[in-house]
Design a protein around this motif. Structure first.
Motif, PDB file in Angstrom:
ATOM      1  N   UNK A 142       0.584 -18.650  29.601  1.00 29.44           N
ATOM      2  CA  UNK A 142       1.160 -18.602  28.256  1.00 29.44           C
ATOM      3  C   UNK A 142       2.686 -18.579  28.320  1.00 29.44           C
ATOM      4  N   UNK A 143       3.253 -17.831  29.249  1.00 30.99           N
ATOM      5  CA  UNK A 143       4.710 -17.709  29.320  1.00 30.99           C
ATOM      6  C   UNK A 143       5.375 -18.853  30.088  1.00 30.99           C
ATOM      7  N   UNK A 144       4.678 -19.413  31.065  1.00 31.51           N
ATOM      8  CA  UNK A 144       5.306 -20.429  31.915  1.00 31.51           C
ATOM      9  C   UNK A 144       4.790 -21.841  31.651  1.00 31.51           C
ATOM     10  N   UNK A 145       3.730 -21.971  30.867  1.00 31.31           N
ATOM     11  CA  UNK A 145       3.181 -23.289  30.602  1.00 31.31           C
ATOM     12  C   UNK A 145       4.017 -24.077  29.607  1.00 31.31           C
ATOM     13  N   UNK A 146       4.004 -25.389  29.770  1.00 28.72           N
ATOM     14  CA  UNK A 146       4.710 -26.291  28.854  1.00 28.72           C
ATOM     15  C   UNK A 146       3.690 -27.177  28.159  1.00 28.72           C
ATOM     16  N   UNK A 147       3.898 -27.405  26.884  1.00 31.96           N
ATOM     17  CA  UNK A 147       2.973 -28.254  26.150  1.00 31.96           C
ATOM     18  C   UNK A 147       1.630 -27.573  25.948  1.00 31.96           C
ATOM     19  N   UNK A 148       0.588 -28.400  25.828  1.00 37.21           N
ATOM     20  CA  UNK A 148      -0.754 -27.885  25.560  1.00 37.21           C
ATOM     21  C   UNK A 148      -1.335 -27.261  26.824  1.00 37.21           C
ATOM     22  N   UNK A 149      -1.836 -26.040  26.721  1.00 39.57           N
ATOM     23  CA  UNK A 149      -2.376 -25.322  27.873  1.00 39.57           C
ATOM     24  C   UNK A 149      -3.848 -25.671  28.071  1.00 39.57           C
ATOM     25  N   UNK A 150      -4.194 -26.079  29.286  1.00 40.74           N
ATOM     26  CA  UNK A 150      -5.577 -26.438  29.610  1.00 40.74           C
ATOM     27  C   UNK A 150      -5.919 -25.876  30.986  1.00 40.74           C
ATOM     28  N   UNK A 151      -7.211 -25.830  31.293  1.00 41.81           N
ATOM     29  CA  UNK A 151      -7.646 -25.468  32.635  1.00 41.81           C
ATOM     30  C   UNK A 151      -7.765 -26.730  33.480  1.00 41.81           C
ATOM     31  N   UNK A 152      -7.932 -26.554  34.790  1.00 38.09           N
ATOM     32  CA  UNK A 152      -8.137 -27.687  35.694  1.00 38.09           C
ATOM     33  C   UNK A 152      -9.409 -27.464  36.491  1.00 38.09           C
ATOM     34  N   UNK A 153     -10.147 -28.545  36.672  1.00 38.31           N
ATOM     35  CA  UNK A 153     -11.382 -28.504  37.446  1.00 38.31           C
ATOM     36  C   UNK A 153     -11.153 -29.259  38.753  1.00 38.31           C
ATOM     37  N   UNK A 154     -11.140 -28.561  39.901  1.00 38.67           N
ATOM     38  CA  UNK A 154     -10.863 -29.236  41.178  1.00 38.67           C
ATOM     39  C   UNK A 154     -12.086 -29.886  41.811  1.00 38.67           C
ATOM     40  N   UNK A 155     -13.252 -29.764  41.182  1.00 38.40           N
ATOM     41  CA  UNK A 155     -14.478 -30.335  41.741  1.00 38.40           C
ATOM     42  C   UNK A 155     -15.053 -31.356  40.758  1.00 38.40           C
ATOM     43  N   UNK A 156     -15.905 -32.212  41.269  1.00 42.79           N
ATOM     44  CA  UNK A 156     -16.486 -33.272  40.441  1.00 42.79           C
ATOM     45  C   UNK A 156     -17.788 -32.812  39.789  1.00 42.79           C
ATOM     46  N   UNK A 157     -17.725 -31.686  39.117  1.00 43.87           N
ATOM     47  CA  UNK A 157     -18.890 -31.170  38.396  1.00 43.87           C
ATOM     48  C   UNK A 157     -18.424 -30.855  36.984  1.00 43.87           C
ATOM     49  N   UNK A 158     -18.704 -31.731  36.055  1.00 41.83           N
ATOM     50  CA  UNK A 158     -18.153 -31.627  34.708  1.00 41.83           C
ATOM     51  C   UNK A 158     -18.732 -30.463  33.922  1.00 41.83           C
ATOM     52  N   UNK A 223      13.276 -27.941  21.442  1.00 39.88           N
ATOM     53  CA  UNK A 223      13.384 -27.410  22.800  1.00 39.88           C
ATOM     54  C   UNK A 223      12.012 -27.066  23.366  1.00 39.88           C
ATOM     55  N   UNK A 224      11.125 -26.535  22.511  1.00 41.20           N
ATOM     56  CA  UNK A 224       9.812 -26.092  22.963  1.00 41.20           C
ATOM     57  C   UNK A 224       8.923 -27.238  23.437  1.00 41.20           C
ATOM     58  N   UNK A 225       9.282 -28.463  23.110  1.00 35.04           N
ATOM     59  CA  UNK A 225       8.467 -29.599  23.538  1.00 35.04           C
ATOM     60  C   UNK A 225       8.503 -29.779  25.051  1.00 35.04           C
ATOM     61  N   UNK A 226       9.624 -29.422  25.665  1.00 39.36           N
ATOM     62  CA  UNK A 226       9.792 -29.650  27.102  1.00 39.36           C
ATOM     63  C   UNK A 226      10.105 -28.383  27.884  1.00 39.36           C
TER      64      UNK A 226
END
Length: 347
Positions: A142-158, A223-226
């Protein structure tokens, strides 16, 4: 890997395999079970959790140790625990220790994207109920993210992902920080514009905005965009009121109080402090209270109980937090068929 037959039989999948039948694994004298499709490291972690030998990994002579287990291994462990209907609680403490080690700067700095690790840790921390680590990861995003915050999936299991509401609440938290920052920085300006009657008010407002522009904090919406919230808070350290021009002394007789003479540096520092201390991260315990019903619970009673006022918002939680964390940790539930309970059934 050596396993205990009785422990293995506590899992429905293997119980069916080991009970007397025509399967080769159930035949007398058979000491080997081959699982072809499962991730080997994840399977070892799962079985060690079942046999309570995960602490032995720190002194393990096998290829699997605390330091070489990867984030992908942890994700596949979630997948296998779901496949074999295994309770993940026995693995929670070990995954918590692994996560703490992974978050240390030397290991994290090896990644290209600064927040990739946090994005990939969201789901495992949630799945293994690691309250402190989930708090740390969500707060940093929340404090360090830029733009829309999402998770990441490192494996090929949707199928492996968080409930959609979690990322929604993370973005809502970031939006709230932006609102608080905007209010804290400009409420003094709004007051000056509304009721200020001194001859220097126009110059004071202009100079304040110009100084914020110099340190790349204004206009805040652009400014918040970037930039992240953390980026903006760091830039506020460069605010210098000495750069703000004032009317000459002869143009201001000093016979009455002038709101423009306030310390604008104090305004900026208070805004920074308020935003920096506002959000503590999401709380798994508060989330659980609003997404699960206890045995014999009532959905409507549970809903109203959550909104009662508390003397402490982190009461009965494993982490310390304030009201904002409690508020944004509300996950809600799937709505009933009708707007009013029982109304749909009566039609």
């Amino acid at each position: 890997m050596l396993v205990n037959r009785d422990s293995l039989a506590s899992l429905p999948y293997f119980a069916a395999m080991l009970r007397p039948n025509t399967w080769s694994e159930s035949q007398p004298g058979t000491r080997t079970i081959t699982v072809h499709e499962d991730h080997p490291v994840a399977m070892e972690l799962l079985l060690r959790g079942l046999h309570d030998t995960l602490p032995d990994l720190s002194a393990s002579t096998t290829s699997t140790t605390l330091t070489n287990v990867t984030i992908k291994d942890i994700w596949y462990t979630v997948l296998l625990s779901d496949k074999y209907l295994l309770d993940r609680d026995p693995l929670s403490a070990w995954v918590s220790s692994w996560t703490q080690a992974e978050l240390k700067e030397p290991r994290q700095s090896q990644r290209g994207d600064k927040l990739q690790l946090e994005q990939e840790l969201l789901f495992p921390a949630y799945a293994f109920d690691c309250a402190k680590e989930f708090q740390i990861v969500t707060r940093k995003l929340v404090y360090h993210g830029k733009g829309h915050l999402v998770e990441r999936n490192p494996v090929e299991v949707r199928q492996l992902h968080l409930p959609a509401r979690v990322c929604q609440q993370l973005n809502a938290s970031r939006g709230r920080l932006r609102t608080i920052l905007h209010t804290s920085l400009f409420e003094a300006v709004a007051s000056l514009v509304s009721i200020g009657d001194c001859p220097c008010k126009e110059l004071a407002v202009f100079e304040y905005l110009r100084e914020l522009k110099r340190i790349e904090v204004w206009p805040l919406e652009d400014v918040m965009k970037d930039a992240s919230i953390s980026d903006i808070l760091e830039r506020l350290d460069d605010f210098d009121q000495k750069n703000m021009r004032r009317l000459k002394d002869e143009e201001f007789d000093g016979s009455r109080f002038c709101a423009c003479s306030r310390s604008w540096a104090v305004v900026v520092n208070q805004a920074k402090k308020r935003v920096a201390e506002y959000f503590d991260g999401l709380c798994l315990d508060c989330m659980d209270k609003t997404k699960n019903l206890g045995e014999g619970g009532d959905q409507d009673d549970d809903y109203w109980h959550y909104w009662k006022r508390y003397s402490r918002y982190d009461s009965k939680c494993r982490i310390m937090h304030g009201q904002p964390t409690w508020y944004f940790s509300f996950m809600g539930r799937r709505e009933k068929g009708g707007l009013v309970a029982g109304l749909e059934d009566e039609k």
